[in-house]
Design an enzyme around this catalytic site. Structure first.
Site, PDB file in Angstrom:
ATOM      1  N   ALA A  59       0.856  -1.186   0.000  1.00 34.98           N
ATOM      2  CA  ALA A  59       0.000   0.000   0.000  1.00 34.98           C
ATOM      3  C   ALA A  59       0.886   1.228   0.000  1.00 34.98           C
ATOM      4  CB  ALA A  59      -0.929   0.009   1.210  1.00 34.98           C
ATOM      5  N   LYS A  60       0.297   2.378  -0.214  1.00 28.17           N
ATOM      6  CA  LYS A  60       1.035   3.637  -0.128  1.00 28.17           C
ATOM      7  C   LYS A  60       0.039   4.772   0.032  1.00 28.17           C
ATOM      8  CE  LYS A  60       5.469   4.602  -0.161  1.00 28.17           C
ATOM      9  NZ  LYS A  60       6.511   3.739   0.418  1.00 28.17           N
TER      10      LYS A  60
END
Length: 422
Positions: A111-112
């Site tokens: 994720a980011k």
């Protein structure tokens, strides 16, 4: 607050990430149906973040949180504050996090997050108010069993403390596992601050051992002097290497006799730009890429080595302390020129490894000694390096292709094992 600047992104990073995936699939024989799944992000959320500024005005910042894949576990990834943040950049970083966690053998997907802002132009109060509102906007997307943020460019332990507190206040109790990279006083892990740079050092150490070379007399140029670049420079100097150049966004300094790393860190801590450091000669970031040295460590942002300058890189080894600093076209040129690239998913994975340790410690509410953290970090990074090096030799390919191949295969296998629902 975000000022209009020329973006450092020369190519669309998400298209680069997808192109890398397709190349890996061709070499490792991964089914097209799996590629169709893995080349897209599971979820991307865009939020507006209205924030009261110190001058009494209100600005609505734009923020993102992207989950790429959760086949191997909850998603994990940093939050970036930078004027050039784009949704496609965050998507690419999320995909790279999936491969990074997989290569390290961690039970996470990628994720980011990111907010379009200039943190250097904002007061601490403005940053806190923006961070707390951002957290409130994405609160249903994150959680210790769901998606666990961490620091990235422009964020730090204080940012994580605000997210932790905001999330916990909404839940009615402290949730230690919601973020990693927290201050030690509220459930952070010993060794987390230095972890990314230490992992890069272990990776370089393993590569030097394969070439029967030591750190003594090794000439290293480091671009970027934030968390990763400063600690990496310090570790190299402590091992007997010579840091011949350092830089930050203002530019840098070059000294063939070696930069005084401790003095540079102290100068930077006091707020001084490295371009004004009293050591050696002034140098631009573009010039630093092309210096004559043994090791070049890009520890700043993406796409600093491109098809335009790759032929002029003189380093024998490139250690990717940043994510995506070498474009695919530049990759091909460097490989053809005999440059050994230690890719981002391997070379800068130390941060997520110790973030995993912090997450585990938070869930157990039992904390480890620093030497335990560092020993386990060395074990995981070295094992991943050895697996990548062996795959490189077996298949006669690059370190990047080997690392990505191992990582993508594992995620593909998890996807097949779980199946598609419904």
């Amino acid at each position: 607050m975000a000022t209009a600047t020329e973006s450092h992104l020369r190519e669309n990073p998400f298209r680069i990430a997808q192109r890398q995936l397709r190349s890996v699939a061709d070499v490792f024989g991964i089914d097209d149906r799996l590629v169709n799944v893995l080349q897209e992000c599971k979820k991307a959320v865009e939020v507006s973040i209205p924030t009261s500024l110190d001058n009494g005005s209100v600005e609505a910042f734009t923020g993102y949180r992207v989950t790429h894949n959760v086949s191997r576990g909850p998603s994990k990834g940093g939050i970036r504050y930078h004027p050039d943040v784009t949704l496609d950049e965050v998507k690419a970083l999320a995909m790279w996090m999936t491969w990074k966690c997989s290569l390290m053998g961690l039970p996470f997907g990628g994720a980011k997050g990111g907010v379009i802002c200039d943190p250097k132009a904002m007061s601490r109060g403005e940053l806190e108010r923006m961070t707390r509102r951002y957290t409130s906007e994405i609160i249903n997307e994150i959680g210790p069993e769901k998606d666990i943020p961490a620091p990235d460019v422009g964020t730090d332990a204080s940012t994580m403390a605000w997210i932790f507190d905001t999330y916990s206040m909404n839940k009615g109790h402290s949730v230690l596992g919601v973020v990693t990279g927290k201050p030690l006083t509220i459930g952070g892990s010993l060794g987390r601050v230095e972890a990314t740079a230490r992992g890069s050092l272990f990776c370089l150490e393993a590569a030097l051992a394969q070439e029967n070379t030591s750190f003594e007399g090794l000439r290293v140029a480091v671009q970027g002097f934030g968390n990763v670049g400063s600690f990496f420079s310090r570790f190299v100097a402590e091992r007997g290497g010579t840091v011949v150049a350092v830089s930050d966004s203002s530019g840098g300094r070059y000294n063939t006799a070696g930069i005084d790393v401790a003095a540079a860190i102290a100068f930077k801590r006091e707020g001084g730009p490295l371009s004004q450091l009293r050591s050696g000669d002034a140098i631009t970031n573009d010039e630093l890429v092309e210096l004559e040295c043994d090791v070049f460590a890009p520890c700043a942002l993406e796409q600093v080595v491109t098809r335009e300058n790759a032929d002029r890189v003189q380093a024998k080894v490139v250690v990717e302390g940043a994510n995506g600093p070498v474009t695919p076209d530049a990759d091909d040129i460097l490989e053809a020129n005999g440059v050994l690239i230690l890719p981002d998913v391997l070379a800068n994975a130390g941060g997520v490894v110790v973030s995993y340790f912090e997450w585990v410690q938070g869930l157990q509410e039992y904390f480890w000694k620093e030497d335990e953290v560092n020993a386990r970090l060395r074990e995981i990074v070295t094992r991943a390096f050895d697996e990548t090096w062996a795959t490189r030799r077996e298949r006669g390919t690059s370190m990047r292709m080997a690392a990505y191949g191992l990582a993508v295969q594992r995620v593909a296998e998890a996807t097949v094992t779980r199946g598609l629902y419904p």
